[in-house]
Structures are given as structure tokens and as C-alpha cells.
Scaffold this active site. Structure first.
Site, PDB file in Angstrom:
ATOM      1  N   ARG A   1      12.190  15.446  -2.632  1.00 58.14           N
ATOM      2  CA  ARG A   1      11.576  16.125  -1.496  1.00 58.14           C
ATOM      3  C   ARG A   1      11.833  17.628  -1.525  1.00 58.14           C
ATOM      4  O   ARG A   1      11.173  18.384  -0.811  1.00 58.14           O
ATOM      5  CB  ARG A   1      12.104  15.536  -0.183  1.00 58.14           C
ATOM      6  CG  ARG A   1      11.516  14.193   0.186  1.00 58.14           C
ATOM      7  CD  ARG A   1      11.792  13.833   1.637  1.00 58.14           C
ATOM      8  NE  ARG A   1      11.194  12.556   1.993  1.00 58.14           N
ATOM      9  CZ  ARG A   1      11.846  11.402   1.953  1.00 58.14           C
ATOM     10  NH1 ARG A   1      13.115  11.370   1.581  1.00 58.14           N
ATOM     11  NH2 ARG A   1      11.237  10.284   2.288  1.00 58.14           N
TER      12      ARG A   1
ATOM     13  N   VAL B   1       2.057  14.381   2.448  1.00 60.15           N
ATOM     14  CA  VAL B   1       2.527  13.648   1.269  1.00 60.15           C
ATOM     15  C   VAL B   1       4.056  13.566   1.263  1.00 60.15           C
ATOM     16  O   VAL B   1       4.749  14.419   1.793  1.00 60.15           O
ATOM     17  CB  VAL B   1       1.996  14.330  -0.011  1.00 60.15           C
ATOM     18  CG1 VAL B   1       2.547  13.665  -1.261  1.00 60.15           C
ATOM     19  CG2 VAL B   1       0.471  14.288  -0.017  1.00 60.15           C
ATOM     20  N   GLU B   2       4.576  12.501   0.623  1.00 57.64           N
ATOM     21  CA  GLU B   2       6.024  12.238   0.500  1.00 57.64           C
ATOM     22  C   GLU B   2       6.706  12.123   1.864  1.00 57.64           C
ATOM     23  O   GLU B   2       7.814  12.617   2.084  1.00 57.64           O
ATOM     24  CB  GLU B   2       6.714  13.306  -0.360  1.00 57.64           C
ATOM     25  CG  GLU B   2       6.379  13.173  -1.831  1.00 57.64           C
ATOM     26  CD  GLU B   2       7.172  14.122  -2.711  1.00 57.64           C
ATOM     27  OE1 GLU B   2       8.099  14.775  -2.201  1.00 57.64           O
ATOM     28  OE2 GLU B   2       6.864  14.201  -3.905  1.00 57.64           O
ATOM     29  N   GLY B   3       6.042  11.462   2.780  1.00 59.78           N
ATOM     30  CA  GLY B   3       6.579  11.293   4.118  1.00 59.78           C
ATOM     31  C   GLY B   3       6.034  12.368   5.036  1.00 59.78           C
ATOM     32  O   GLY B   3       6.319  13.551   4.847  1.00 59.78           O
TER      33      GLY B   3
ATOM     34  N   SER C   1       8.651  19.318  -5.621  1.00 62.46           N
ATOM     35  CA  SER C   1       7.228  19.601  -5.822  1.00 62.46           C
ATOM     36  C   SER C   1       6.563  20.224  -4.601  1.00 62.46           C
ATOM     37  O   SER C   1       5.959  21.300  -4.689  1.00 62.46           O
ATOM     38  CB  SER C   1       6.491  18.328  -6.238  1.00 62.46           C
ATOM     39  OG  SER C   1       6.642  17.322  -5.251  1.00 62.46           O
TER      40      SER C   1
END
Length: 803
Positions: free
Chosen positions: A379, A501-503, A382
Site C-alpha cells: 500500500r 484500488v487496493e482498498g 504503487s
């Protein structure tokens, strides 16, 4: 005399609590004090006897374990049992992932600032620097514009893919023995920050290949056979990876996936083998429609006990070629950001060999562990680095544009209303980069900072979105009208991707930053919970005494630091102007620790569901971490004087929000009596951290206009070459400003005539107001400036083609 003695006793006891001394130190002091009082004062025997009884009774209560357990521990144990929140297995795995670093110091209420400054700044190796200066710069300088990538190509450009393959950009994180570069994650995501706006779809391929999509997942958790086979193929670009987790019914609650695999026997290449029959339905999968290799998350079941005695093995990850029979690539989703390569994947009765499980058969049921371990730092990489690259570009283009664009005879950047926004943009840019670098410094030190990673993801993407909105606002019609010459639209349009994205940020703020952070970072809560769950009353007894000391200490520290406004906090004196901010951070850390600690004690498991309250706590935690990062970044740069106004703006902004959110947390605390009690200890003199004032704000705003060096320092790390024409136009603007003033005065006096600017320039030459050389300079400047100010237009056919 008695009052003086009691006052001295209270003062010393307060000092012991402030410094968080152990109960053993308390006992030694109390006994020593009573001995002195007995032999050197004239108090009555009765009074001394009562005092001795009180002291000995207190020491016995604390020091005799059987008595303590009967009177204190048993009651605390029963109370804690009722308050204990339910922790699911998936939450337990998430809590184990990663390490506690600077976030734990802030949560302690007594941060050791030496630890913060001891982290070596994140840096690149010489090999990584050479790679940045060579192949990465070559890729950044390619002739394709970001407009082409985002609005025309919408897919992978073969020539750029070959350039990435040739230079090994798809395998930067993998070890050299597997065909990779063996680079540190700092280098990988520094590259991501530089190239994000230019690479479009290929940038996502690079990101997925070097992270949880495949490279990092296999590197850390794959079997040796999987590493040997897949990592070289990923590094060469032969395989296009994706990570398939999200399904229609399971987004943030990833463990609710219904995608399932049944251990059974099946046929592969004409032979019967042990394997898994999988059915799945995935969506929002980055690279999903193009991938040749899928890391698939599903729930594994073994009803016939072919691989063990347990039927439900839990979340598992398998590495599967997408050409496997039964897998269907869906059509692409069309995110608001345009070229984000994202789409669905489905599989019906897909049979894979048991060896396809990540890590081999031993990896059955270990998928959630692998995912949480990767995301503990993932997290921070990226999305935050892409967001920082985005806000840096928004900052750079907007500050230059507002210097070029003129209205009412002045650059728009000269107006205070614009300078206010420029100051915001500068502050957000600085603190976003500081946040990135502090988290990366901890990663390079060998840590896996899970909560700082969540703080980075949430705040970097939010600030990038704010920065994009400011850029659109200040660039006006130029920012609204899309086209190759728009500097702001792509950042604005793609911001929701980073937010989601990612949560999603809503989930990250409410459930991870404080929800998990409170349990992880609190020095005693997790061990106490473990003791309660295992009915280990002996361990609980020892821990509860530490917790009592911690709570009492937080009260004293918060009150003392609040009354003194943090002036006498123990902080490093590296920089005199930063000392007051370190003092305020220490004060707010103690206040935050007290409020969070008392909330966890009194609300227990209810706090888990009170997301409005925990969200405010998350904001306080985030701002304390970000302000720490800002000071650390300033320290690492050598405290450059010209940057100090930006740093101070960032610190005042973050401390004000931290204090505001802490105050609103108390306003909304459910227990009225405790609400008043906490406010007394946390804000004994009221709030003291104000927003940046106009003087500082306008100073920062003007600084962004007047100093190219400051612009480049704040935007350091992004690709600038494609913006050279903007700097050229700004240089022309500044150079011809005295000539334009002369012409403007000529128009007002009637000396110069003409209905348009160019006619006025011609007439100024005729009237002798300017020379031929000056007229030529004005003509050149006009062409350069108009190339920046003009916007794109299209035929209807062209617009249809771009859809």
C-alpha cells in the site's frame, strides 16, 4: 509543613508518571520519602502512622501478586473479558502482517525523536541511479505523449513494450538469478513516479509485474520451482501478469469471496493427477483482459481429505496460465481514467495441478497470509508513488501556467485568491513527498510498516485528488478543455482509480489506519487480548499493571504538555524553528494516546463499529505521522532556508487538522462524563494550533511563482523535459513584462493605438516607444505564450474516434 510535604510528594509522583517510570521506582521513592519524613520532620506519631499504613498498603497491593490479583486483576480481567472485541481469523492475519515502526512511537504518547532522525533517508544504489539516467530516461523521452497513451492507444504500444522488455523494466524487483534486476522497492517506485503520466497502460504492467500481481508474490512465497520457471518469464515480459482477488460480492471484505476450489483428481496431458477444480467470477482486475498469467485468490475445500484432515483450508492463491481450459477473459471495463487496463475474468470447472498453489501444497490456506504480508508494504508503493507523481505534475504545471496567464494586466498568480490555492498545492506536494520518503526509509531499514503504508495510500491519493482539483480550478478553461495541450485533466480523471484500488480510502481510513493501527501500535492491547483469549491470568496480571501505568502516565503527560503548550517537551534541537513544532507533535501525541487509550478501554469492541469516531482518530494519527515526515524530510535536506515557508505551512496545516479532529472526537464521545474528563486533560487551555495565516500563505504562494529552484525541488523526481516549452513561455513572460507595461501606459495615454495586442506592438514600434529588437522579442514571446494558453479543438469525427 504538611501541605508542603504533600505538594512535594504530588510533584515527584507526577514527574515519575510523566517520565513513565516503573512501579519499582515508585516503591523506592515512597519508602525513601517516608523514611526521610519519619526521621527529619516533627509530624505527630498518629499522622506518620496513618501515612505509613497508606504507603505500605499501596505497596502491598501493587507488590504482592496474590493480593493484587484478588483485588485489582480479577476485576480488571472480568471487565476486559466483556470489552474484548471479536477478532476474525482474517483480521488476526492482518494484525500479524508487517511491523510497528514510527507509528508505534506516535501512539505511545512519548515519541523518541532520535529514532525518527536515525532512519537513513531512502536512497538509490549507483546501479539504480545509472538505470534511472539511462533506460528509464530513454523511455520517458519517447515521442508518444500521455494524450496518445490515455486517449488514442488505450492499450499497449508494441514499440514501448519492446523497449521495456529490452531494459528489464518488468523484472526490476526479482533477484538477478531469476533474470531480474534485484532492485530495491524504492527504485522501482521512484521509476513509477517518474513515468506514471507518460506510460499509461504500460505503467500498470510494470507496476503489477513488480508487485503483488506476480513478481513480489512469487519471489516471497513461491516454491523454488515456481520462482525458477515464472520469474524469468515475468522479467522478460513473456508473461503478462494480473492479480485476481475482487469479485462482485467481495470488495473491501476480500475474505467473503465465493470463488472456490475443490481438491480432487483430474487429467492433465493424459495423466491422472491430484489437483483442484476451481470456479470463479472476478472483476476490477488490473491487466485482467490482457494477462497470460493469473495469481488467483479463492477458498480451498478438501471434502475427501486428499491433502490433510481439514476440509475448509481457507483462502488460497494459485498461479495459473490464463490459457487454461475453462478460463474466460471478459471485455475491458472503462474506468473514468480512460486507459486503466482493467477487466473481468471468469472460470468454470478450471482444473489445475495441486502444484499450482502458491508455494506448492504447503501453501494451501496460506493465501490471506501472503496477501496481507505483501500489502503491509504494497500500500506504500504503487498507488502512493503514482499519486505523488501526479500532484507534483499538477503543482509544477499550475505554478508555471499561473505565471504565464495574464488577466487585468497581471499574471493570475499575482492575485491573492490564486496564491492561497498555490500555497495549498505547494504544501500538499511537499508533505506527500515527505510521507512517501519516510515510509520508504523504514522499508529500506528492513521494516514492513503496515500502518504507515495505509496512511500513505489514503493520504497521498486524497491529496493528489485535491491537487488535481486545484490545478483544474487555477488553469480555468485551459484545465477544462481536454486535449494534448491540457496539463491537468488526466490527473483529475484518474484520481478516483487511486482512491478506490487496493482498498477504498473510506475503508482504509475507517478500518485500517486506526482500526488495525490502534491494536497494532498500542504497547499493551494486543498482548492483553492474547492473554484474555488464552485465559492466561498470570500474563494478564503483569500486563494490566503496565497498562495502568501507561494510562496514568498519559493523563499526566497530556495535562502537563497541554498547560505548557509543549514548550518544555524533550525534543532534539536540530533546528530552532522546528523545535516548537516537535513540541506540539509531542503534546498531540500524548493527547492522542490518552484519548485512544481511554476509548479502547471504555468502548472495547463497540469502537470497532463506531467508524465515524475511529475515522477521526485515523485523521489525527495520519496528521501526526505526516507532520513527522515533513520535519524529517526538511532535516534530511539540510534545513534549506528557502524551503522553510513551505515546510511551516505544511506543519501548521497538519497540526491544525490533527487538533481539530481530536476536538471533534471528544465532542462526539458517547460518554458525557468521560468526554468532559478527557477535554480537561487534553485541552486544559483550549486549542492552540491555528491554520496557516494569510502572511505565511501568501509568502508560499508568491514563492512558487518567483523561484524556479523551489518549483523543481518540490517537483523533483518527475519527468520535466516535456514541459520545457512552459518554462520557456514563463521566461518570455517575465522578460517582456517591462515592455508590456510600457505599451500599456502608452495605450492609456493615447500614444499607442490598436484594437489588438499585436497591433499595439506594431504601433509602439512606429511611435518609437520600443525598438525593433524589442518588437521582435515581443513577437517571439507572444507565439510562445499563446502556445501554452491556447486549447485544443476537434471535429465530431475525431471525438468519436477517441472514444
Amino acid at each position: 509543613m504538611l501541605i508542603l510535604n504533600l505538594g512535594f510528594l504530588i510533584l515527584v509522583m507526577g514527574l515519575l508518571l510523566y517520565t513513565r517510570s516503573s512501579f519499582r521506582i515508585w516503591a523506592l521513592f515512597l519508602v525513601g520519602y517516608m523514611l526521610v519524613l519519619t526521621y527529619f520532620t516533627s509530624h505527630s506519631v498518629i499522622l506518620l502512622g496513618v501515612l505509613w499504613l497508606l504507603v505500605l498498603g499501596l505497596l502491598a497491593l501493587i507488590g504482592i501478586s496474590s493480593l493484587r490479583q484478588q483485588i485489582i486483576t480479577s476485576r480488571a480481567y472480568a471487565f476486559a473479558k466483556k470489552q474484548l472485541p471479536t477478532i476474525t481469523p482474517s483480521e488476526r492475519e492482518a494484525l500479524k502482517a508487517g511491523s510497528v515502526t514510527w507509528d508505534g512511537e506516535l501512539f505511545s504518547g512519548m515519541p523518541d525523536w532520535k529514532k525518527l532522525f536515525a532512519y537513513e533517508p531512502a536512497k538509490l544504489s549507483q546501479e539504480e541511479k545509472d538505470f534511472m539516467a539511462g533506460p528509464v530516461m530513454e523511455l520517458a523521452a519517447n515521442e508518444h505523449s500521455s494524450w496518445d497513451m490515455w486517449h488514442k492507444d488505450l492499450s499497449f504500444r508494441p514499440d514501448l513494450v519492446e523497449l521495456c522488455k529490452k531494459n528489464g523494466l518488468f523484472g526490476m524487483i526479482s533477484a538477478k538469478k531469476y533474470g531480474g534486476k534485484g532492485f530495491d522497492v524504492t527504485a522501482v517506485w521512484q521509476i513509477n513516479m517518474m513515468l506514471g503520466h507518460k506510460l499509461g497502460t504500460i505503467g500498470h504492467w510494470i507496476g503489477i509485474a513488480n508487485s503483488i500481481g506476480a513478481g513480489e508474490l512469487i519471489e516471497r512465497f513461491g516454491s523454488e520451482e515456481q520462482k525458477t520457471y515464472y520469474l524469468p518469464r515475468l522479467a522478460s515480459g513473456e508473461e503478462i501478469p494480473c492479480f485476481a482477488l475482487t469479485s462482485p460480492i467481495a470488495g473491501s471484505d476480500a475474505t467473503a469471496i465465493e470463488d472456490n476450489g475443490i481438491v480432487c483428481k483430474g487429467e492433465v496431458d493424459g495423466k491422472e493427477v491430484l489437483g483442484i477444480k476451481i470456479n470463479f467470477n472476478k472483476r476490477y482486475i488490473t491487466m485482467g483482459c490482457d494477462a497470460t498469467l493469473m495469481s488467483l485468490a479463492f477458498k480451498l475445500y478438501d471434502p475427501d481429505h486428499l491433502i490433510g484432515n481439514k476440509e475448509n483450508r481457507g483462502v488460497t492463491v494459485a498461479i495459473i496460465p490464463t490459457k487454461t481450459k475453462g478460463i474466460k477473459h471478459g471485455r475491458r471495463h472503462y474506468p473514468v481514467g480512460g486507459a486503466f487496463p482493467n477487466g473481468p475474468l471468469q472460470g468454470k470447472d478450471v482444473f489445475i495441478p495441486i502444484e499450482s498453489i502458491l508455494g506448492g501444497i504447503e501453501g494451501a490456506g496460506m493465501g490471506w497470509t501472503a496477501l496481507t504480508q505483501c500489502l503491509a508494504t504494497g500500500r506504500a508503493t504503487s498507488l502512493p508513488t503514482a499519486a505523488v507523481g501526479s500532484i507534483k505534475r499538477s503543482f509544477y504545471t499550475t505554478t508555471v501556467y499561473t505565471g504565464i496567464r495574464r488577466q487585468f494586466g497581471l499574471p493570475v498568480g499575482a492575485f491573492e485568491s490564486v496564491q492561497e490555492k498555490l500555497a495549498e498545492l505547494a504544501g500538499y506536494t511537499y508533505i506527500s513527498d515527505a510521507l512517501r520518503l519516510l515510509t520508504f526509509a523504514q522499508i529500506q531499514a528492513g521494516e514492513r510498516p503496515a500502518i504507515p503504508a495505509a496512511i500513505s495510500k489514503y493520504n497521498s491519493t486524497e491529496l493528489a485528488r485535491r491537487g488535481a482539483i486545484i490545478a483544474i480550478d487555477l488553469q480555468g478553461g485551459k484545465g477544462v478543455m481536454n486535449g494534448p495541450n491540457n496539463f491537468a485533466a488526466d490527473a483529475y480523471a484518474s484520481a478516483p482509480v487511486g482512491i478506490t484500488v487496493e482498498g477504498s480510502n473510506t475503508m482504509t481510513r475507517g478500518l485500517i489506519v486506526f482500526g488495525q493501527g490502534a491494536v497494532r501500535c498500542h504497547p499493551h492491547i494486543l498482548p492483553l487480548m492474547s492473554a484474555l483469549e488464552s485465559d492466561d491470568q498470570t500474563s494478564f496480571d503483569k500486563l494490566i499493571m503496565k497498562q495502568i501505568n501507561f494510562t496514568m502516565s498519559n493523563h499526566v503527560r497530556s495535562l502537563v504538555l497541554g498547560l505548557t503548550n509543549g514548550r518544555f517537551a524533550s525534543v532534539p534541537a536540530h533546528h530552532k524553528d522546528m523545535k516548537k513544532y516537535l513540541g506540539q507533535l509531542t503534546r498531540l501525541s500524548a493527547a492522542f494516546a490518552l484519548a485512544a487509550d481511554m476509548s479502547m478501554i471504555t468502548l472495547g469492541g463497540k469502537l470497532k463499529r463506531m467508524e465515524a469516531l475511529s475515522g477521526r482518530f485515523a485523521d489525527v494519527f495520519s496528521m501526526l505521522y505526516m507532520a513527522s515526515a515533513a520535519i524529517k524530510h526538511f532535516h534530511d535536506k539540510g534545513y534549506p532556508k528557502e524551503l522553510q515557508p513551505v515546510v511551516e505551512w505544511s506543519l501548521q496545516w497538519s497540526l491544525n487538522i490533527a487538533e481539530q479532529q481530536l476536538s471533534e472526537t471528544l465532542d462526539n464521545f458517547p460518554n458525557v462524563l468521560l468526554r468532559g474528563w478527557l477535554r480537561l486533560f487534553i485541552f486544559p487551555l483550549g486549542r492552540c494550533n491555528k491554520k496557516p495565516n494569510d502572511k505565511l500563505t501568501l509568502q508560499v504562494g508568491m514563492l512558487t511563482q518567483s523561484s524556479k529552484a523551489i518549483r523543481e525541488v518540490l517537483a523533483d523526481g518527475i519527468y520535466f523535459k516535456d514541459l520545457d516549452h512552459m518554462e520557456e513561455a514563463l521566461a518570455f513572460t517575465n522578460k517582456v513584462a517591462p515592455l508590456n507595461k510600457r505599451i500599456s501606459e502608452g495605450v492609456k495615454s493615447g500614444t499607442v493605438k490598436g484594437y489588438t495586442y499585436l497591433l499595439q506592438v506594431t504601433d509602439a514600434l512606429k511611435s518609437g516607444l520600443i525598438t525593433k529588437e524589442e518588437e521582435k522579442l515581443l513577437q517571439q514571446a507572444h507565439v510562445s505564450i499563446m502556445s501554452i494558453i491556447n486549447v485544443d479543438d476537434f471535429s465530431v469525427k475525431e471525438l468519436h474516434e477517441q472514444k
